[in-house]
Design a protein around this motif. Structure first.
Motif, PDB file in Angstrom:
ATOM      1  N   THR A 286      10.687  -3.340   1.129  1.00 51.93           N
ATOM      2  CA  THR A 286       9.748  -3.754   2.179  1.00 51.93           C
ATOM      3  C   THR A 286       9.341  -2.578   3.049  1.00 51.93           C
ATOM      4  O   THR A 286       8.168  -2.420   3.416  1.00 51.93           O
ATOM      5  CB  THR A 286      10.384  -4.851   3.048  1.00 51.93           C
ATOM      6  OG1 THR A 286      10.738  -5.962   2.227  1.00 51.93           O
ATOM      7  CG2 THR A 286       9.420  -5.319   4.131  1.00 51.93           C
ATOM      8  N   MET A 287      10.323  -1.714   3.382  1.00 55.10           N
ATOM      9  CA  MET A 287      10.055  -0.631   4.315  1.00 55.10           C
ATOM     10  C   MET A 287       9.339   0.552   3.684  1.00 55.10           C
ATOM     11  O   MET A 287       8.935   1.473   4.394  1.00 55.10           O
ATOM     12  CB  MET A 287      11.371  -0.164   4.963  1.00 55.10           C
ATOM     13  CG  MET A 287      12.016  -1.210   5.861  1.00 55.10           C
ATOM     14  SD  MET A 287      10.857  -2.060   6.977  1.00 55.10           S
ATOM     15  CE  MET A 287      10.231  -0.688   7.943  1.00 55.10           C
ATOM     16  N   ILE A 288       9.148   0.553   2.374  1.00 56.36           N
ATOM     17  CA  ILE A 288       8.271   1.555   1.758  1.00 56.36           C
ATOM     18  C   ILE A 288       6.868   0.985   1.568  1.00 56.36           C
ATOM     19  O   ILE A 288       5.858   1.677   1.737  1.00 56.36           O
ATOM     20  CB  ILE A 288       8.832   2.071   0.414  1.00 56.36           C
ATOM     21  CG1 ILE A 288       8.041   3.283  -0.081  1.00 56.36           C
ATOM     22  CG2 ILE A 288       8.826   1.000  -0.653  1.00 56.36           C
ATOM     23  CD1 ILE A 288       8.184   4.510   0.743  1.00 56.36           C
ATOM     24  N   VAL A 289       6.763  -0.302   1.262  1.00 51.76           N
ATOM     25  CA  VAL A 289       5.458  -0.902   0.967  1.00 51.76           C
ATOM     26  C   VAL A 289       4.640  -1.136   2.236  1.00 51.76           C
ATOM     27  O   VAL A 289       3.454  -0.784   2.303  1.00 51.76           O
ATOM     28  CB  VAL A 289       5.642  -2.231   0.200  1.00 51.76           C
ATOM     29  CG1 VAL A 289       4.304  -2.954   0.045  1.00 51.76           C
ATOM     30  CG2 VAL A 289       6.261  -1.969  -1.163  1.00 51.76           C
ATOM     31  N   LEU A 290       5.266  -1.697   3.268  1.00 53.74           N
ATOM     32  CA  LEU A 290       4.506  -2.047   4.475  1.00 53.74           C
ATOM     33  C   LEU A 290       3.920  -0.836   5.200  1.00 53.74           C
ATOM     34  O   LEU A 290       2.731  -0.847   5.551  1.00 53.74           O
ATOM     35  CB  LEU A 290       5.382  -2.862   5.427  1.00 53.74           C
ATOM     36  CG  LEU A 290       5.682  -4.298   4.994  1.00 53.74           C
ATOM     37  CD1 LEU A 290       6.533  -4.999   6.037  1.00 53.74           C
ATOM     38  CD2 LEU A 290       4.389  -5.082   4.766  1.00 53.74           C
ATOM     39  N   PRO A 291       4.690   0.228   5.460  1.00 51.24           N
ATOM     40  CA  PRO A 291       4.068   1.382   6.121  1.00 51.24           C
ATOM     41  C   PRO A 291       2.928   1.986   5.311  1.00 51.24           C
ATOM     42  O   PRO A 291       1.917   2.423   5.876  1.00 51.24           O
ATOM     43  CB  PRO A 291       5.237   2.375   6.260  1.00 51.24           C
ATOM     44  CG  PRO A 291       6.459   1.529   6.280  1.00 51.24           C
ATOM     45  CD  PRO A 291       6.150   0.401   5.334  1.00 51.24           C
ATOM     46  N   LEU A 292       3.078   2.016   3.981  1.00 47.97           N
ATOM     47  CA  LEU A 292       1.997   2.539   3.148  1.00 47.97           C
ATOM     48  C   LEU A 292       0.748   1.653   3.251  1.00 47.97           C
ATOM     49  O   LEU A 292      -0.379   2.145   3.332  1.00 47.97           O
ATOM     50  CB  LEU A 292       2.456   2.639   1.698  1.00 47.97           C
ATOM     51  CG  LEU A 292       3.393   3.812   1.385  1.00 47.97           C
ATOM     52  CD1 LEU A 292       3.954   3.681  -0.018  1.00 47.97           C
ATOM     53  CD2 LEU A 292       2.675   5.138   1.544  1.00 47.97           C
ATOM     54  N   TYR A 293       0.960   0.337   3.243  1.00 51.26           N
ATOM     55  CA  TYR A 293      -0.174  -0.586   3.377  1.00 51.26           C
ATOM     56  C   TYR A 293      -0.899  -0.362   4.705  1.00 51.26           C
ATOM     57  O   TYR A 293      -2.132  -0.247   4.754  1.00 51.26           O
ATOM     58  CB  TYR A 293       0.321  -2.028   3.277  1.00 51.26           C
ATOM     59  CG  TYR A 293      -0.728  -3.054   3.623  1.00 51.26           C
ATOM     60  CD1 TYR A 293      -1.736  -3.380   2.724  1.00 51.26           C
ATOM     61  CD2 TYR A 293      -0.722  -3.693   4.860  1.00 51.26           C
ATOM     62  CE1 TYR A 293      -2.709  -4.314   3.037  1.00 51.26           C
ATOM     63  CE2 TYR A 293      -1.692  -4.626   5.182  1.00 51.26           C
ATOM     64  CZ  TYR A 293      -2.682  -4.931   4.270  1.00 51.26           C
ATOM     65  OH  TYR A 293      -3.650  -5.850   4.592  1.00 51.26           O
ATOM     66  N   LEU A 294      -0.114  -0.281   5.771  1.00 53.03           N
ATOM     67  CA  LEU A 294      -0.716  -0.156   7.102  1.00 53.03           C
ATOM     68  C   LEU A 294      -1.427   1.180   7.286  1.00 53.03           C
ATOM     69  O   LEU A 294      -2.486   1.252   7.911  1.00 53.03           O
ATOM     70  CB  LEU A 294       0.359  -0.333   8.172  1.00 53.03           C
ATOM     71  CG  LEU A 294       0.961  -1.744   8.263  1.00 53.03           C
ATOM     72  CD1 LEU A 294       2.251  -1.731   9.065  1.00 53.03           C
ATOM     73  CD2 LEU A 294      -0.038  -2.722   8.880  1.00 53.03           C
ATOM     74  N   GLN A 295      -0.844   2.264   6.731  1.00 50.50           N
ATOM     75  CA  GLN A 295      -1.424   3.582   6.950  1.00 50.50           C
ATOM     76  C   GLN A 295      -2.509   3.938   5.933  1.00 50.50           C
ATOM     77  O   GLN A 295      -3.465   4.628   6.273  1.00 50.50           O
ATOM     78  CB  GLN A 295      -0.316   4.642   6.920  1.00 50.50           C
ATOM     79  CG  GLN A 295       0.657   4.488   8.099  1.00 50.50           C
ATOM     80  CD  GLN A 295       1.768   5.526   8.089  1.00 50.50           C
ATOM     81  OE1 GLN A 295       1.509   6.716   8.182  1.00 50.50           O
ATOM     82  NE2 GLN A 295       3.009   5.076   7.989  1.00 50.50           N
ATOM     83  N   MET A 296      -2.360   3.470   4.688  1.00 50.97           N
ATOM     84  CA  MET A 296      -3.326   3.838   3.657  1.00 50.97           C
ATOM     85  C   MET A 296      -4.459   2.835   3.504  1.00 50.97           C
ATOM     86  O   MET A 296      -5.576   3.206   3.170  1.00 50.97           O
ATOM     87  CB  MET A 296      -2.615   4.006   2.315  1.00 50.97           C
ATOM     88  CG  MET A 296      -1.600   5.134   2.268  1.00 50.97           C
ATOM     89  SD  MET A 296      -2.331   6.771   2.522  1.00 50.97           S
ATOM     90  CE  MET A 296      -1.837   7.100   4.220  1.00 50.97           C
ATOM     91  N   VAL A 297      -4.178   1.559   3.721  1.00 52.98           N
ATOM     92  CA  VAL A 297      -5.215   0.535   3.557  1.00 52.98           C
ATOM     93  C   VAL A 297      -5.917   0.254   4.886  1.00 52.98           C
ATOM     94  O   VAL A 297      -7.135   0.325   4.997  1.00 52.98           O
ATOM     95  CB  VAL A 297      -4.612  -0.762   2.978  1.00 52.98           C
ATOM     96  CG1 VAL A 297      -5.682  -1.848   2.885  1.00 52.98           C
ATOM     97  CG2 VAL A 297      -4.023  -0.499   1.596  1.00 52.98           C
TER      98      VAL A 297
END
Length: 525
Positions: A286-297
């Motif tokens: 969860t803690m790798i996917v969510l920050p990437l989603y928020l920052q990249m998407v």
């Protein structure tokens, strides 16, 4: 859980707080490093791959030596192992405050800090076991678990804020100050004596290092796109199998072992360790996917991303404290509820990925997920370790810590690797199906992705394709939008699968009697 015989001493809130502070530092340390990579690269004049290699090395050293760390606490004293672990982290923090080269980071932060973690984690769990009893012990396990959870969740926010407005050196200096405060309270800690065999199992120690280190190294190499991944992981798996055979063989001959295989005869211990592993995989993924989603998407900065994740971290912390102090009912039921809530919350995020245009869309699913994880961190350590006697607690805590460390590393690395692999496949497939891109452009896309698949924001990608014809540039951005959504949704399946397996494991727990807190005569409960 039943209290220990006799009148319970008053709850030592100051010691509980200091233990929670130690755990917070342990977890937040890597988070600060992760969000400071670019700043460290610029400050030290090194490369991003070099800093990422140092981060991977720290995880590798910690995982490889953690079983030995538990046994070391038996031999030198759990309190001394705790102190040395804190000092190892202090050395790493001070080194990051003043380091002028990557070599210093590798030696002092990655190697010495990693060894410090391998000493600190099992020693801390042993000391909680020996300094608190009954409901007090349950409360402290919940507090320390909540501290770890909130550190994992808000670490990127704290690190990003301090690095953005001051320097990553300030963040590590503050970490050293916290460690100093914890060490000043060391007089509150009562050592937990070990009176068993002090012989050293060198072969078992070597197999544990090769086994744990090999599996973690293989996952990290896979994440970085390196070769021989199967061989490395296979070597680690063979070594772990060899360790299991070696321990059983030595135990039958009455010879000293790194850890007693009889621990695994306890069904509550096995299911508890399994739950710890699955909970950490879910958290790490969860803690790798969510920050990437928020920052990249959504193209949030570190502060905005941290604030968007706040519903997860705050609910996790609040529920863990509440459940540790006053939750009623069987621990197995609470653990089942925790995994079920985490599963529901994570599944709810999947359909939101393509349509959410703000982090607020995720608030309710993150509250549900955080509440579930909060129940888990409040219960699992106590469920697993409370029946273990003081004599065996370092071994048990070492195994428990190893499961947690491996689960977190596996969740982070595996979800990240799956995401990049899915991105490459989706982007190539969408590009090949495009009626706008030329054959040459399609081949160029495939060639680039084979060498370096990266999750990119549309703004960053627009800069890269600025020299292309407008229709081709727009098509590449459209493909990127679709491909990254798919990649993030597939990556979420890793923590979802872990939570689902956790539900099944919790049903096994419900069929077992509740573990009883150990007494002086009790070995495994």
């Amino acid at each position: 859980m039943s209290d220990a015989p006799g009148a319970a001493p008053p709850f030592n809130g100051r010691l509980a707080l200091l233990l929670a502070m130690a755990m917070f530092v342990l977890v937040v340390d890597t988070s600060i490093m992760n969000v400071s990579i670019s700043a460290v690269v610029n400050e030290l004049g090194t490369t991003a791959s070099g800093v990422q290699g140092a981060i991977a090395l720290e995880a590798l050293v910690s995982a490889a030596f953690i079983l030995i760390g538990g046994k070391t606490g038996d031999l030198i004293g759990r309190k001394l192992a705790y102190i040395l672990g804190l000092l190892g982290y202090a050395v790493g923090a001070v080194a990051m405050t003043f380091a002028q080269s990557l070599t210093a980071v590798i030696i002092f932060w990655a190697v010495i800090g990693g060894i410090g973690a391998s000493l600190l984690l099992p020693a801390m769990q042993s000391l909680i076991h020996g300094n608190f009893a009954g409901e007090h012990q349950k409360r402290v396990y919940a507090l320390v678990g909540a501290s770890a959870a909130i550190a994992a969740a808000v670490g990127p926010l704290l690190g990003g804020f301090i690095t953005t407005f001051w320097s990553y050196r300030v963040a590590f200096a503050l970490e050293a100050v916290i460690i100093a405060v914890v060490l000043l309270g060391i007089g509150l800690v009562k050592d937990v004596k070990y009176t068993g065999d002090r012989s050293i199992d060198l072969v078992g120690a070597a197999l544990s290092v090769i086994g744990m280190g090999g599996v973690v190294l293989g996952i990290l190499v896979w994440q970085e796109g390196g070769g021989y991944v199967g061989l490395i992981i296979g070597l680690g798996a063979v070594a772990l199998g060899g360790l299991a055979w070696w321990l059983r063989s030595r135990k039958k001959k009455g010879k000293p072992v790194l850890l007693d295989p009889a621990l695994f005869a306890s069904k509550p211990f096995r299911t508890g360790v399994s739950g710890q592993l699955l909970q950490q995989i879910a958290l790490g993924g969860t803690m790798i996917v969510l920050p990437l989603y928020l920052q990249m998407v959504l193209e949030y900065n570190a502060l905005q991303a941290g604030l968007s994740i706040a519903p997860l971290s705050l609910s996790m912390f609040a529920v863990a404290i509440w459940a540790g102090r006053g939750a009623k009912g069987r621990p197995a039921n609470l653990i089942l509820t925790g995994f079920a809530l985490a599963l529901v919350g994570l599944i709810a995020i999947v359909p939101l990925v393509p349509i959410a245009d703000t982090g607020w869309w995720l608030a309710i699913p993150l509250l549900i997920t955080g509440s579930g994880l909060g129940l888990l961190v409040s219960q699992l350590n106590n469920y697993t370790l409370s029946p273990i006697s003081d004599e065996r607690v370092s071994e048990a805590a070492g195994v428990n810590s190893a499961a947690g460390s491996f689960g977190l590393s596996f969740g982070l690395a595996f979800a990240g690797a799956i995401m990049l692999a899915t991105l490459a496949v989706s982007f190539t497939s969408l590009a090949d199906a495009s009626t706008v891109l030329s054959t040459e452009q399609k081949q160029q896309v495939s060639s680039v992705l084979e060498e370096d698949a990266q999750l990119m924001s549309n703004t960053g990608l627009a800069e890269l394709v600025a020299d292309e014809p407008p229709d081709a540039a727009a098509e590449v951005i459209r493909i990127n939008t679709e491909a990254r959504h798919v990649a993030l949704q597939v990556a979420l399946l890793i923590p979802i699968l872990a939570a689902g397996l956790g539900v099944l494991n919790a049903f096994r727990m419900r069929r077992l009697p509740d573990p009883k807190a150990s007494s002086a005569e009790t070995l495994l409960g």
